[in-house]
Design a protein around this motif. Sequence first.
Motif, PDB file in Angstrom:
ATOM      1  N   ILE A 196      46.426  33.936  55.802  1.00 47.66           N
ATOM      2  CA  ILE A 196      45.414  32.901  56.021  1.00 47.66           C
ATOM      3  C   ILE A 196      44.202  33.114  55.125  1.00 47.66           C
ATOM      4  N   VAL A 197      44.221  34.196  54.377  1.00 51.79           N
ATOM      5  CA  VAL A 197      43.164  34.469  53.405  1.00 51.79           C
ATOM      6  C   VAL A 197      43.748  34.275  52.010  1.00 51.79           C
ATOM      7  N   GLY A 198      43.014  33.636  51.131  1.00 55.30           N
ATOM      8  CA  GLY A 198      43.470  33.463  49.765  1.00 55.30           C
ATOM      9  C   GLY A 198      43.500  34.799  49.029  1.00 55.30           C
ATOM     10  N   LEU A 199      44.655  35.140  48.445  1.00 51.70           N
ATOM     11  CA  LEU A 199      44.819  36.412  47.749  1.00 51.70           C
ATOM     12  C   LEU A 199      45.365  36.146  46.343  1.00 51.70           C
ATOM     13  N   SER A 200      44.862  36.908  45.381  1.00 51.45           N
ATOM     14  CA  SER A 200      45.388  36.821  44.022  1.00 51.45           C
ATOM     15  C   SER A 200      45.242  38.186  43.359  1.00 51.45           C
ATOM     16  N   PHE A 201      46.088  38.424  42.356  1.00 51.36           N
ATOM     17  CA  PHE A 201      46.069  39.682  41.631  1.00 51.36           C
ATOM     18  C   PHE A 201      45.861  39.395  40.145  1.00 51.36           C
ATOM     19  N   SER A 259      30.944  27.981  45.649  1.00 47.85           N
ATOM     20  CA  SER A 259      31.758  28.118  44.441  1.00 47.85           C
ATOM     21  C   SER A 259      32.009  26.738  43.856  1.00 47.85           C
ATOM     22  N   VAL A 260      31.635  26.595  42.591  1.00 47.23           N
ATOM     23  CA  VAL A 260      31.779  25.301  41.919  1.00 47.23           C
ATOM     24  C   VAL A 260      32.586  25.508  40.641  1.00 47.23           C
ATOM     25  N   VAL A 261      33.746  24.834  40.577  1.00 48.56           N
ATOM     26  CA  VAL A 261      34.572  24.833  39.367  1.00 48.56           C
ATOM     27  C   VAL A 261      34.878  23.372  39.051  1.00 48.56           C
ATOM     28  N   PRO A 262      34.085  22.740  38.194  1.00 47.51           N
ATOM     29  CA  PRO A 262      34.289  21.302  37.918  1.00 47.51           C
ATOM     30  C   PRO A 262      35.681  20.992  37.387  1.00 47.51           C
ATOM     31  N   GLU A 263      36.262  21.923  36.603  1.00 48.37           N
ATOM     32  CA  GLU A 263      37.580  21.645  36.021  1.00 48.37           C
ATOM     33  C   GLU A 263      38.648  21.485  37.097  1.00 48.37           C
ATOM     34  N   ARG A 264      38.420  22.087  38.243  1.00 45.97           N
ATOM     35  CA  ARG A 264      39.395  21.986  39.328  1.00 45.97           C
ATOM     36  C   ARG A 264      38.829  21.262  40.553  1.00 45.97           C
ATOM     37  N   LYS A 265      37.714  20.578  40.359  1.00 47.73           N
ATOM     38  CA  LYS A 265      37.075  19.795  41.430  1.00 47.73           C
ATOM     39  C   LYS A 265      36.837  20.655  42.669  1.00 47.73           C
ATOM     40  N   MET A 266      36.411  21.895  42.426  1.00 51.05           N
ATOM     41  CA  MET A 266      36.097  22.817  43.521  1.00 51.05           C
ATOM     42  C   MET A 266      34.604  22.754  43.819  1.00 51.05           C
ATOM     43  N   TYR A 267      34.296  22.507  45.081  1.00 48.03           N
ATOM     44  CA  TYR A 267      32.911  22.520  45.534  1.00 48.03           C
ATOM     45  C   TYR A 267      32.949  22.972  46.991  1.00 48.03           C
ATOM     46  N   ILE A 268      33.163  24.267  47.171  1.00 58.48           N
ATOM     47  CA  ILE A 268      33.358  24.812  48.516  1.00 58.48           C
ATOM     48  C   ILE A 268      32.583  26.109  48.655  1.00 58.48           C
ATOM     49  N   TYR A 269      32.341  26.463  49.908  1.00 57.67           N
ATOM     50  CA  TYR A 269      31.690  27.731  50.222  1.00 57.67           C
ATOM     51  C   TYR A 269      32.778  28.771  50.465  1.00 57.67           C
ATOM     52  N   LEU A 270      32.694  29.883  49.734  1.00 57.39           N
ATOM     53  CA  LEU A 270      33.723  30.913  49.807  1.00 57.39           C
ATOM     54  C   LEU A 270      33.116  32.263  50.163  1.00 57.39           C
ATOM     55  N   GLU A 271      33.900  33.020  50.893  1.00 56.51           N
ATOM     56  CA  GLU A 271      33.620  34.438  51.090  1.00 56.51           C
ATOM     57  C   GLU A 271      34.590  35.178  50.177  1.00 56.51           C
ATOM     58  N   ILE A 272      34.086  35.813  49.132  1.00 62.88           N
ATOM     59  CA  ILE A 272      34.916  36.379  48.069  1.00 62.88           C
ATOM     60  C   ILE A 272      34.770  37.894  48.052  1.00 62.88           C
ATOM     61  N   GLY A 273      35.919  38.572  47.876  1.00 64.51           N
ATOM     62  CA  GLY A 273      35.922  40.019  47.731  1.00 64.51           C
ATOM     63  C   GLY A 273      36.811  40.426  46.572  1.00 64.51           C
ATOM     64  N   VAL A 274      36.326  41.321  45.715  1.00 62.05           N
ATOM     65  CA  VAL A 274      37.107  41.854  44.595  1.00 62.05           C
ATOM     66  C   VAL A 274      37.320  43.339  44.839  1.00 62.05           C
ATOM     67  N   VAL A 285      45.140  49.531  37.684  1.00 59.48           N
ATOM     68  CA  VAL A 285      46.412  48.819  37.498  1.00 59.48           C
ATOM     69  C   VAL A 285      46.310  47.351  37.903  1.00 59.48           C
ATOM     70  N   TYR A 286      45.472  47.054  38.893  1.00 65.51           N
ATOM     71  CA  TYR A 286      45.327  45.657  39.330  1.00 65.51           C
ATOM     72  C   TYR A 286      43.892  45.417  39.786  1.00 65.51           C
ATOM     73  N   LEU A 287      43.548  44.160  39.815  1.00 67.15           N
ATOM     74  CA  LEU A 287      42.325  43.695  40.464  1.00 67.15           C
ATOM     75  C   LEU A 287      42.743  42.665  41.509  1.00 67.15           C
ATOM     76  N   SER A 288      42.484  42.974  42.780  1.00 66.28           N
ATOM     77  CA  SER A 288      42.830  42.019  43.836  1.00 66.28           C
ATOM     78  C   SER A 288      41.584  41.222  44.218  1.00 66.28           C
ATOM     79  N   VAL A 289      41.781  39.936  44.400  1.00 67.22           N
ATOM     80  CA  VAL A 289      40.688  39.031  44.771  1.00 67.22           C
ATOM     81  C   VAL A 289      41.077  38.339  46.066  1.00 67.22           C
ATOM     82  N   ALA A 290      40.230  38.474  47.083  1.00 67.34           N
ATOM     83  CA  ALA A 290      40.440  37.804  48.370  1.00 67.34           C
ATOM     84  C   ALA A 290      39.349  36.751  48.551  1.00 67.34           C
TER      85      ALA A 290
END
Length: 688
Positions: A196-201, A259-274, A285-290
């Motif tokens: 339920i949390v957005g995760l990327s590597f 968080s604003v990313v015009p190229e992806r029409k993002m205009y949302i409030y995020l709780e971000i962790g790296v 070896v990796y950078l994880s972003v939640a």
Amino acid sequence: MTILTMIYHLLFAVSFAALWPLLLLIVVLLALAAVLVQNHRVRRRVRQSIASATSTYEMMEKALKIADNDVVLYDIPGGIIRRVRGTLLIKTELKAEDFRKYIHPEDVERVLATVYQVIDGKQKSVEYSYRWDINYGVGEPQWLYIRNNSVAEYVAGKDKPVSIISVLVDETDIHRQQEEEEGLAQRYRKIFEDSIVGLSFYSPEGWLLAANKMMREICHFDSEESDAFFSKMNLFDMAPFNEVLDRYHPNEYLACSLSVVPERKMYIYLEIGVHPIYDEEGKLVYLSVAARDISEERRLYMQAKKNDQEIQKINESIQLYEKELRYMMETCGLQAWRITLDRDVIEFYSGLSTVQRQFTLKQLQSIFYNQEDEFVRALDDPAKAIAKPLSYMGRMHPRVTQRDVEPQWVQINSIPEYDSQGNLKGAFGVWRNIHQLMEKQEQLKRETERANDSGRMKSVFLANMTHEIRTPLNAIVGFSDVLPLLSTPEERQEMIRLIMDNCDMLLRLVNDIQDAASLDNCGSVEIRPAEIDFSKFFDELCEQLQQRLREPTVVFIKENPYPTYMAMIDEMRIRQVYTNFVTNAVKYTHQGHIKVGYRKEWREENGESREGLYLYCEDTGDGVPKEMQDKLFERFFKLNDYIQGTGLGLSICKAIAHACHGSIGMESEGQGHGSTFWMWIPCVEMKK
């Protein structure tokens, strides 16, 4: 000198006629010697060939035994498959058309196509795999994974093989192991994908490697697989990471922002962790972003803030309305009254002229309800009491208005009246029935307090929910980040157990919120009884509840008095009640025991004896102070604000008990003496 040279010289030394018999004998002897020599050479070569073949056969036999492989021979002209060694073929011989029956239907066409390439002489040797039914069509198939290495056998003068020799290797265990590993990998992928949390590597250089479903939704990816913008955009070049992350030595980073990313029409409030992930040698070896979309939480917070402001405005409006209403009641006379001293009478008017009721001045005191009031006692001398303007509010007996059955609150205002000589002749004023106004004021006061309490409770609940939800979420995210770094299976298993415990905690929290919302919308919980063996259900439930104990000094006791007990109950709701009881007991019990049990119990209700189940959870924990016991089953009430929980569990248990037409309660001698929580529901044991 050779024998022929010797014969040549001998022929010249003697006469040809005399030596002819001797010459013939010598030739015969030489021919015989040549034959013997040749036979000896042939026998020696045959023995060597036999020895070599025997050695080769023995080596191959030993190799097959060591490899533990099966060998079969396919006699192409005879259409027979013979077992050379091994146990895969039960019979020594098997027809080719029968052999193909035991190959998995999905593999038959591929296997036949491969074999025909060898039969047609297109391939000398082939290697292929298929699934083989070891039960030979009897009962349910039991498939083995077989790898087949086949070699064609030819005879001189023919361009197509006469037989095929195949070595069969059973790779079932290898396939099962691969399936298990793939299943485990799929589970981890599912945990990653369905979080339920957005995760990327990202790679150490900052390039996107993978993103789960939630992250793809948050970032508005082009497709379910990839996104052109984020795939080409380096993490260290994106805001705000380009300002806070060191490209060569990145540190932990946690922020909450728009968080604003015009190229992806993002205009949302995020709780971000790296979170940077290093290997055992300390190499990145990796950078994880939640990322967690908190736009809805912020909206709820802003809505709550707006609601508080509206409540404040309503309170101010209510106060203004109360002031205006009071002014209107003071200025708009509902009934006038007049005291005339020389006539010794007090008259009540409807309007200003029509006399509705009248009393003598001696009866004036009797129309007031509170005879001890200072104003009422002053009426012993009416002339003195009315000699100055007065304003009085009290209660009058119903006989003044004749319409009421209970004393009414009234407000009296009066001014003295004088004649032309300045002598006091009486007083004039108005009285107002403010009974409803007084009740409205009390009600308004209660409603105002309740509105204020509601606003405070909503604020506290929102803050509490944010904390309660964030606690297991942070644990899940944190342990998930640590999981790839663990090296031993035991550590990973423990970490997975912690993740599952927090998932269970989060699920119970969401379920409590849903049940509370259901209570607000429907007024009660839904009960769906079904026939179950309560004794068996209780044993299984206790095995799960016992896992919640973490204190080694606390003993879990189960009391199951019946080997079997068939009943019609809602299994899910009873599980919910026991879980809430035991969860609270675990929070407040640090030594001693937690005992869970049930028993049949008859109770008197409305003059009728009813059979039911008495469910209880007894602990030796902190107990409950006497002054707080009445509030335990109220919504949002918490005995200790520093212990995790929403304050909804016991109120939901109470709603379940009422929905089952039962009762609920607790018993405790006070703080430090433990407590017992119980619920009784009507339930009749069903006979088999």
